[in-house]
Design a protein around this motif. Structure first.
Motif, PDB file in Angstrom:
ATOM      1  N   PHE A   1       0.900  -1.098   0.144  1.00  0.00           N
ATOM      2  CA  PHE A   1      -0.226   0.057  -0.018  1.00  0.00           C
ATOM      3  C   PHE A   1       1.101   1.203   0.014  1.00  0.00           C
ATOM      4  CE2 PHE A   1      -2.091   3.401   2.065  1.00  0.00           C
ATOM      5  CZ  PHE A   1      -3.130   3.628   1.332  1.00  0.00           C
ATOM      6  N   SER A   2       0.464   2.248  -0.698  1.00  0.00           N
ATOM      7  CA  SER A   2       1.047   3.517  -0.983  1.00  0.00           C
ATOM      8  C   SER A   2       0.281   4.556  -1.020  1.00  0.00           C
ATOM      9  CB  SER A   2       2.101   3.531  -1.933  1.00  0.00           C
ATOM     10  OG  SER A   2       1.419   3.483  -3.328  1.00  0.00           O
TER      11      SER A   2
ATOM     12  N   ASN B   1      -2.742   3.778  -3.984  1.00  0.00           N
ATOM     13  CA  ASN B   1      -2.625   2.476  -4.487  1.00  0.00           C
ATOM     14  C   ASN B   1      -2.534   1.116  -3.693  1.00  0.00           C
ATOM     15  OD1 ASN B   1      -2.127   3.181  -7.862  1.00  0.00           O
ATOM     16  ND2 ASN B   1      -0.982   4.590  -6.438  1.00  0.00           N
ATOM     17  N   PHE B   2      -2.878   0.194  -3.867  1.00  0.00           N
ATOM     18  CA  PHE B   2      -2.718  -1.041  -3.263  1.00  0.00           C
ATOM     19  C   PHE B   2      -2.573  -2.186  -4.239  1.00  0.00           C
ATOM     20  CE2 PHE B   2      -7.375  -1.558  -4.296  1.00  0.00           C
ATOM     21  CZ  PHE B   2      -7.361  -2.728  -4.261  1.00  0.00           C
ATOM     22  N   LYS B   3      -2.113  -3.242  -3.531  1.00  0.00           N
ATOM     23  CA  LYS B   3      -2.042  -4.462  -4.065  1.00  0.00           C
ATOM     24  C   LYS B   3      -1.940  -5.729  -3.341  1.00  0.00           C
ATOM     25  CE  LYS B   3       0.692  -7.228  -7.733  1.00  0.00           C
ATOM     26  NZ  LYS B   3       1.997  -7.288  -8.758  1.00  0.00           N
TER      27      LYS B   3
ATOM     28  N   GLY C   1      -6.265   1.538  -7.555  1.00  0.00           N
ATOM     29  CA  GLY C   1      -5.885   2.803  -7.246  1.00  0.00           C
ATOM     30  C   GLY C   1      -6.585   3.866  -7.783  1.00  0.00           C
ATOM     31  N   TRP C   2      -6.572   5.136  -6.992  1.00  0.00           N
ATOM     32  CA  TRP C   2      -7.425   6.246  -7.140  1.00  0.00           C
ATOM     33  C   TRP C   2      -6.431   7.536  -7.032  1.00  0.00           C
ATOM     34  CZ3 TRP C   2      -9.682   9.689  -3.030  1.00  0.00           C
ATOM     35  CH2 TRP C   2     -10.544  10.392  -3.544  1.00  0.00           C
TER      36      TRP C   2
ATOM     37  N   VAL D   1       4.511   0.700   2.170  1.00  0.00           N
ATOM     38  CA  VAL D   1       4.211  -0.546   2.975  1.00  0.00           C
ATOM     39  C   VAL D   1       4.072  -1.559   2.098  1.00  0.00           C
ATOM     40  CG1 VAL D   1       3.215  -1.566   4.963  1.00  0.00           C
ATOM     41  CG2 VAL D   1       3.354   0.902   4.809  1.00  0.00           C
ATOM     42  N   GLU D   2       4.987  -2.777   2.300  1.00  0.00           N
ATOM     43  CA  GLU D   2       5.098  -3.862   1.570  1.00  0.00           C
ATOM     44  C   GLU D   2       5.251  -5.100   2.465  1.00  0.00           C
ATOM     45  OE1 GLU D   2       6.815  -5.190  -2.732  1.00  0.00           O
ATOM     46  OE2 GLU D   2       8.065  -3.997  -1.351  1.00  0.00           O
TER      47      GLU D   2
END
Length: 243
Positions: free
Chosen positions: A31-32, A51-53, A68-69, A239-240
């Motif tokens: 997440f960023s 953004n997230f994954k 993402g937004w 954060v990963e």
């Protein structure tokens, strides 16, 4: 379109549930959130980018969901309100040099004049490099696209097409501290040579901890059918986590 996303979400949930009983399942989260505010006597602007994954993988298959937004304004005039969500899978990526992939993607973009767009398809990929510190992959496949666009701001363009989707993906790790990665797409319509999309994301990260890094990201999008493009440069914390 909704049925496709429901089906893919069901697959992810089912695989995740099975992961509680298998040591061979691995999970990934990222997440960023970055933004900027600029205010002077001559004007003001701000931009927010989230953004997230999420990923779950076994030896032979990997499933990912991302989103993402981006929202921005310049002197109280909206410049960005862009949303994207996608789900993809890869089959045999960890065990073969040649593997298979599938993708479902939905996006809306004020800056690119996309009212609604769905893409779904599959293809084949080739691992040129696949090591812990160096990864390089090339892929190609066919996507079906259903789009609702605005041409010249006022003309509504609802259409569908098949596209050839070429992708370059890479990740390089230097001394376990610096990470350079990116993913770049060129998507040409099979019916109209002048109709193509470009999507490009490049990241440079410096690890502060195994789960925390300072990241600079450059994202470029071009939609030739609407003659629109955008370029975003962001930097902040990411954060990963692998678990």
């Amino acid at each position: 379109m909704k049925c496709v996303f429901i089906l893919l979400l069901t697959i992810v949930c089912y695989t995740t549930a099975r992961g509680q009983f298998s040591d061979s399942i691995h999970y990934y989260g990222k997440f960023s959130s970055t933004g900027s505010i600029n205010r002077t006597q001559d004007g003001r602007s701000y931009l927010l980018n989230n953004n997230f994954k999420l990923g779950v993988s076994k030896k032979k298959i990997a499933l990912n969901a991302s989103g993402g937004w981006v929202y921005g304004e310049q002197d109280s005039v909206k410049t960005n309100n862009d949303f994207a969500a996608s789900m993809d899978f890869s089959l045999f990526r960890a065990v073969r040099q040649i593997y298979y992939w599938g993708l479902a993607n939905y996006d809306k973009s004020y800056s690119l004049k996309i009212n609604d767009r769905f893409q779904g398809g599959a293809g084949i990929a080739y691992n040129v490099l696949d090591r812990k510190s160096a990864y390089l992959s090339l892929s190609d496949g066919i996507l079906f696209e259903n789009s609702d666009l605005f041409l010249k701001d006022t003309i509504r363009d609802v259409y569908h097409t098949f596209r050839n989707s070429f992708r370059l993906s890479y990740k390089f790790v230097i001394r376990d501290i610096i990470v350079i990665d990116g993913i770049h797409f060129l998507q040409n319509s099979l019916q109209h040579s002048s109709d193509f999309n470009i999507r490009s994301t490049s990241n440079l990260s410096i690890l502060l901890r195994k789960w925390l890094s300072i990241t600079a990201t450059m994202t470029y999008n071009k939609l030739n059918r609407t003659a629109r493009e955008n370029l975003l440069f962001n930097y902040g914390l990411t954060v990963e986590k692998y678990f």
